[in-house]
Motif scaffolding. Structure first.
Motif, PDB file in Angstrom:
ATOM      1  N   ARG A   1       0.830  -1.216   0.000  1.00 39.92           N
ATOM      2  CA  ARG A   1       0.000   0.000   0.000  1.00 39.92           C
ATOM      3  C   ARG A   1       0.858   1.259   0.000  1.00 39.92           C
ATOM      4  NH1 ARG A   1      -4.932  -1.981   3.748  1.00 39.92           N
ATOM      5  NH2 ARG A   1      -6.090  -2.945   2.061  1.00 39.92           N
TER       6      ARG A   1
ATOM      7  N   LEU B   1       2.168   1.768  -3.500  1.00 39.94           N
ATOM      8  CA  LEU B   1       1.116   2.310  -4.366  1.00 39.94           C
ATOM      9  C   LEU B   1       0.931   3.798  -4.114  1.00 39.94           C
ATOM     10  CD1 LEU B   1      -1.673  -0.424  -4.207  1.00 39.94           C
ATOM     11  CD2 LEU B   1      -0.172   0.078  -6.128  1.00 39.94           C
ATOM     12  N   TYR B   2       0.844   4.159  -2.850  1.00 39.76           N
ATOM     13  CA  TYR B   2       0.638   5.562  -2.487  1.00 39.76           C
ATOM     14  C   TYR B   2       1.802   6.414  -2.981  1.00 39.76           C
ATOM     15  CZ  TYR B   2      -1.030   9.551   0.143  1.00 39.76           C
ATOM     16  OH  TYR B   2      -1.504  10.799   0.487  1.00 39.76           O
TER      17      TYR B   2
ATOM     18  N   VAL C   1      -0.542   5.881  -7.205  1.00 43.25           N
ATOM     19  CA  VAL C   1      -1.633   4.992  -7.610  1.00 43.25           C
ATOM     20  C   VAL C   1      -2.711   5.064  -6.530  1.00 43.25           C
ATOM     21  CG1 VAL C   1      -2.246   2.646  -8.321  1.00 43.25           C
ATOM     22  CG2 VAL C   1       0.056   3.516  -8.756  1.00 43.25           C
ATOM     23  N   ARG C   2      -3.441   6.182  -6.567  1.00 45.01           N
ATOM     24  CA  ARG C   2      -4.458   6.419  -5.540  1.00 45.01           C
ATOM     25  C   ARG C   2      -5.500   7.396  -6.077  1.00 45.01           C
ATOM     26  NH1 ARG C   2       0.183   9.373  -4.049  1.00 45.01           N
ATOM     27  NH2 ARG C   2      -0.210  11.583  -3.813  1.00 45.01           N
TER      28      ARG C   2
ATOM     29  N   PRO D   1      -5.930   4.099  -1.877  1.00 44.21           N
ATOM     30  CA  PRO D   1      -5.222   3.386  -2.949  1.00 44.21           C
ATOM     31  C   PRO D   1      -6.210   2.827  -3.963  1.00 44.21           C
ATOM     32  CG  PRO D   1      -5.179   2.107  -0.912  1.00 44.21           C
ATOM     33  CD  PRO D   1      -5.821   3.434  -0.584  1.00 44.21           C
TER      34      PRO D   1
ATOM     35  N   CYS E   1      -5.774   0.171  -5.789  1.00 45.52           N
ATOM     36  CA  CYS E   1      -5.792  -1.293  -5.686  1.00 45.52           C
ATOM     37  C   CYS E   1      -5.916  -1.637  -4.205  1.00 45.52           C
ATOM     38  CB  CYS E   1      -4.512  -1.880  -6.268  1.00 45.52           C
ATOM     39  SG  CYS E   1      -4.475  -3.665  -6.200  1.00 45.52           S
ATOM     40  N   ASN E   2      -7.083  -2.061  -3.792  1.00 48.60           N
ATOM     41  CA  ASN E   2      -7.284  -2.321  -2.370  1.00 48.60           C
ATOM     42  C   ASN E   2      -7.634  -3.772  -2.076  1.00 48.60           C
ATOM     43  OD1 ASN E   2      -9.857  -2.336  -3.365  1.00 48.60           O
ATOM     44  ND2 ASN E   2     -10.523  -0.501  -2.302  1.00 48.60           N
TER      45      ASN E   2
END
Length: 128
Positions: A26, A29-30, A34-35, A40, A42-43
């Motif tokens: 996570r 991603l952050y 990618v949020r 995010p 993709c969770n």
């Protein structure tokens, strides 16, 4: 065995390992942007698997939706009354008239959708 069952079996076999990696995943991603706001994009760890028939149906419906958007764009550009109705100001018209060198509404476009049991539900068009 169905793809989602194989995926779940692999997740279950390494549950402790991937759970330890969730915070770093996570954070990565952050950090990569990618949020959406602070959330995010993709969770979850399991993608939506489609059958060949579901994918074909989604492609067909998406093509129809995008075709309708393209038709609306073509009609809008051809009809000054429609442009006025949509609030296009005269000073914006020269920008609209610039030929980008392609006829598609955007060189890269993505239809955002959800896939409930009733069929695809489209939310928006993202075009860069």
């Amino acid at each position: 065995m169905r793809p989602e069952a194989i995926w779940q079996e692999l997740l279950d076999a390494n549950r402790a390992e991937w759970q330890r990696g969730v915070p770093a995943f996570r954070e990565a991603l952050y950090g990569a942007g990618v949020r959406f706001g602070d959330r995010p994009l993709c969770n979850h760890f399991r993608p939506k698997f489609l059958t060949v028939a579901e994918e074909a149906h989604l492609r067909s419906v998406s093509d129809a939706v995008l075709g309708g958007i393209m038709e609306a764009k073509d009609r809008l550009l051809a009809d000054p009354a429609l442009m006025r109705m949509l609030g296009v100001r005269p000073e914006e018209k020269p920008l609209i008239d610039v030929d980008p060198g392609y006829s598609h509404i955007a060189p890269c476009v993505r239809l955002d959708s959800f896939l409930p049991a009733t069929g695809p539900q489209f939310v928006e068009v993202n075009g860069e």
